[in-house]
Design a protein around this motif. Structure first.
Motif, PDB file in Angstrom:
ATOM      1  N   ILE A 163     -20.356  34.064  -9.956  1.00  0.00           N
ATOM      2  CA  ILE A 163     -19.767  33.785 -11.331  1.00  0.00           C
ATOM      3  C   ILE A 163     -19.286  32.444 -11.223  1.00  0.00           C
ATOM      4  CG2 ILE A 163     -18.026  34.508 -13.086  1.00  0.00           C
ATOM      5  CD1 ILE A 163     -18.288  37.549 -12.049  1.00  0.00           C
ATOM      6  N   PHE A 164     -19.619  31.623 -12.223  1.00  0.00           N
ATOM      7  CA  PHE A 164     -19.353  30.088 -12.304  1.00  0.00           C
ATOM      8  C   PHE A 164     -17.688  30.268 -12.158  1.00  0.00           C
ATOM      9  CE2 PHE A 164     -23.117  29.957 -14.720  1.00  0.00           C
ATOM     10  CZ  PHE A 164     -23.984  29.247 -14.021  1.00  0.00           C
TER      11      PHE A 164
ATOM     12  N   TRP B 115     -18.072  38.159 -18.465  1.00  0.00           N
ATOM     13  CA  TRP B 115     -19.034  38.967 -18.821  1.00  0.00           C
ATOM     14  C   TRP B 115     -20.309  38.086 -19.839  1.00  0.00           C
ATOM     15  CZ3 TRP B 115     -19.702  42.465 -23.496  1.00  0.00           C
ATOM     16  CH2 TRP B 115     -20.749  43.247 -23.663  1.00  0.00           C
ATOM     17  N   GLY B 116     -19.770  37.242 -20.510  1.00  0.00           N
ATOM     18  CA  GLY B 116     -20.625  36.067 -21.177  1.00  0.00           C
ATOM     19  C   GLY B 116     -19.810  35.160 -21.772  1.00  0.00           C
TER      20      GLY B 116
ATOM     21  N   MET C 100     -27.006  42.315 -15.734  1.00  0.00           N
ATOM     22  CA  MET C 100     -27.040  41.067 -16.402  1.00  0.00           C
ATOM     23  C   MET C 100     -28.463  40.236 -16.698  1.00  0.00           C
ATOM     24  SD  MET C 100     -24.514  37.863 -15.936  1.00  0.00           S
ATOM     25  CE  MET C 100     -22.970  39.056 -16.188  1.00  0.00           C
ATOM     26  N   ASN C 101     -29.236  40.383 -15.310  1.00  0.00           N
ATOM     27  CA  ASN C 101     -30.567  40.039 -15.522  1.00  0.00           C
ATOM     28  C   ASN C 101     -31.361  40.959 -16.711  1.00  0.00           C
ATOM     29  OD1 ASN C 101     -31.399  37.935 -13.499  1.00  0.00           O
ATOM     30  ND2 ASN C 101     -30.859  39.470 -11.905  1.00  0.00           N
ATOM     31  N   LYS C 102     -31.192  42.187 -16.681  1.00  0.00           N
ATOM     32  CA  LYS C 102     -31.878  42.924 -17.525  1.00  0.00           C
ATOM     33  C   LYS C 102     -31.438  42.548 -19.154  1.00  0.00           C
ATOM     34  CE  LYS C 102     -32.547  46.990 -14.470  1.00  0.00           C
ATOM     35  NZ  LYS C 102     -32.243  48.142 -14.182  1.00  0.00           N
TER      36      LYS C 102
ATOM     37  N   PRO D  54     -25.438  33.502 -19.427  1.00  0.00           N
ATOM     38  CA  PRO D  54     -24.967  34.422 -18.437  1.00  0.00           C
ATOM     39  C   PRO D  54     -23.924  33.888 -17.493  1.00  0.00           C
ATOM     40  CG  PRO D  54     -27.082  33.737 -17.699  1.00  0.00           C
ATOM     41  CD  PRO D  54     -26.711  33.141 -19.286  1.00  0.00           C
ATOM     42  N   VAL D  55     -22.925  34.778 -17.041  1.00  0.00           N
ATOM     43  CA  VAL D  55     -21.869  34.072 -16.485  1.00  0.00           C
ATOM     44  C   VAL D  55     -22.147  33.755 -15.046  1.00  0.00           C
ATOM     45  CG1 VAL D  55     -20.285  35.202 -17.895  1.00  0.00           C
ATOM     46  CG2 VAL D  55     -20.873  36.396 -15.751  1.00  0.00           C
ATOM     47  N   ARG D  56     -23.244  34.399 -14.416  1.00  0.00           N
ATOM     48  CA  ARG D  56     -23.602  34.234 -12.964  1.00  0.00           C
ATOM     49  C   ARG D  56     -24.669  33.144 -12.615  1.00  0.00           C
ATOM     50  NH1 ARG D  56     -22.690  38.027  -9.191  1.00  0.00           N
ATOM     51  NH2 ARG D  56     -21.263  39.762  -9.844  1.00  0.00           N
TER      52      ARG D  56
END
Length: 469
Positions: free
Chosen positions: A154-155, A182-183, A379-381, A391-393
């Protein structure tokens, strides 16, 4: 129309009512009238090897507000139940009422909802009374957290923005981890590429003065067209997107710590100079009803072809470029906005996160849900659906989101330009909503004719008093 020298150019937020409603409810002790003491942090009770089915057969209640993130995950909930054997009951509350309901519930200590969507600024209000669970012990417990979770993915600006020790003068990134991002939303500039192409604008301004001139040059009131849309309503939400982003880029800060107390700096030379320019920009190139503008007005005018640029959340403008979503769908592009005089791209962000009620009696299944919702696979889905922006990742951005957003002109470039300096740029303090609304009122007064330095000096004096109570 001239070109502007600068680099070659290769959602959404809450309504004002949300923050005002939350701020209007007094901070109560979690042990106050009608409340219950928080349940102990449950992480230490989880032992043995990690297993997604450790809470099989249990049920959790979650509280959400309708949002692109929520909609993106809704069809995936059945996969969580299949993975864990945990039933999820979802309560949806409209935006304007969400934080009023959440505030009342947490203050009462009922623990009705085990997990809930939370904006990062609200941690500063809900954390000190002990209403939310510190999630760091859960992250550190390998019996409760999968080895594949990878929190560091996560950033960093998001991880630190949801962490604080509630000590006045201490920065974010200290203390407990009160929510898991989460977003989120970077506050950058979206613009009407169709009009820019027609006018031959091929380079966008990389300093604030040229940016102002561009906005003024784009304004044609006779054509119902104006250069830049920003928020201007009498709300804390006016301060946090474009205003705060450019404010810190120009070298201004909201507060400093003098060793004894926070001192409001809204009347510093850098702050006054920037504020004067910002208000002049609204008069010359902003909407004529600027003092009523919240994010739906600002982003809506871009989608309708009235505003040529908007300085607001990138994920608020992202959906407007989808086919059929607005009159200018397909014509919207993005860039980071003007850099500061020293070349910095400091950017204020908003993040929707998942938090856990300190009074939850279902903490393990609630943590498994939060872990799943903020994990890589789900999250990818969600991003694949096409409406989940930012996305946070890092891993999800680098793979799925880069592919899904590849046709959104400038979006990925803007994101990558600012992400290293994107975080909550405000100084954390428990009177955030009150003092930031005061700031928005001051902007309106200056817009109405008050002298900027005098009005900001008055604001700084008031806010210094409030934050140190």
């Amino acid at each position: 129309m001239r070109n502007y020298q600068g680099p070659q150019m290769s959602r959404r937020n809450m309504l004002a009512a949300m923050g005002l409603a939350a701020a209007s409810v007094p901070l109560l002790s979690a042990c106050g009238v009608g409340g219950n003491p928080p349940a102990p942090n449950g992480a230490s009770e989880v032992t043995g090897g990690f297993d997604w089915r450790k809470a099989e057969g249990q049920t959790i209640n979650i509280l959400q507000t309708p949002h692109p993130y929520q909609l993106s995950y809704q069809p995936l909930l059945k996969e969580f139940t299949e993975l864990t054997g945990i039933t999820v009951n979802v309560d949806l509350v409209p935006e304007a009422d969400y934080f009023t309901k959440l505030n009342t519930e947490l203050a009462g200590g009922s623990g009705k909802h085990d997990a809930f969507m939370l904006g990062a600024y609200f941690i500063w209000q809900y954390g000190p009374p002990g209403w939310v669970e510190d999630l760091n012990p859960w992250l550190q417990n390998t019996s409760a957290t999968s080895a594949e979770y990878d929190f560091e993915d996560i950033f960093e600006g998001l991880r630190t923005s949801t962490r604080w020790d509630f000590t006045l003068g201490n920065p974010l990134g200290t203390g407990g981890q009160w929510a898991i991002p989460w977003g989120f939303e970077n506050n950058v500039v979206a613009y009407n590429k169709r009009i820019f192409d027609e006018l031959g604008i091929t380079r966008l301004p990389d300093n604030f003065d040229d940016f102002i001139q561009l906005a003024v040059d784009l304004t044609d009131r006779s054509e119902n067209r104006y250069g830049l849309s920003t928020r201007g309503s009498k709300s804390w939400a006016t301060i946090h997107p474009g205003f705060m982003t450019q404010y810190v880029r120009q070298g201004a800060v909201d507060y400093t710590w003098n060793g004894r107390e926070l001192v409001a700096e809204m009347d510093s030379d850098a702050a006054v100079e920037f504020t004067e320019k910002w208000i002049d920009l609204q008069h010359r190139a902003g909407p004529t009803s600027w003092t009523t503008y919240d994010y739906p007005n600002a982003t809506g005018d871009l989608g309708d072809g009235k505003a040529m640029m908007v300085f607001d959340a990138d994920s608020a403008t992202y959906p407007k470029n989808k086919p059929g979503a607005s009159a200018e769908a397909g014509n919207i592009a993005w860039y980071a906005g003007p850099a500061g005089p020293d070349g910095n791209y400091k950017t204020n962000l908003w993040t929707w996160s998942w938090a856990m009620s300190a009074n939850s009696r279902n903490k393990l299944p609630a943590w498994l849900f939060i872990q799943w919702a903020t994990g890589k696979d789900s999250m990818n889905k969600a991003v694949e659906g096409g409406t989940y922006a930012d996305p946070v990742r890092q891993s999800v951005f680098d793979t799925t989101f880069k592919r899904v957003a590849a046709d959104q002109y400038g979006y990925l470039e803007a994101f990558e330009t600012v992400i290293g300096e994107s975080k909550i740029q405000f100084t954390p303090q428990k009177k955030f909503f009150d003092t930031t609304q005061n700031w928005a009122v001051a902007l309106q007064d200056i817009y109405g004719g008050d002298d900027a330095r005098s009005r900001l000096t008055s604001l700084a004096k008031t806010n210094t008093s409030k934050v140190n109570l």
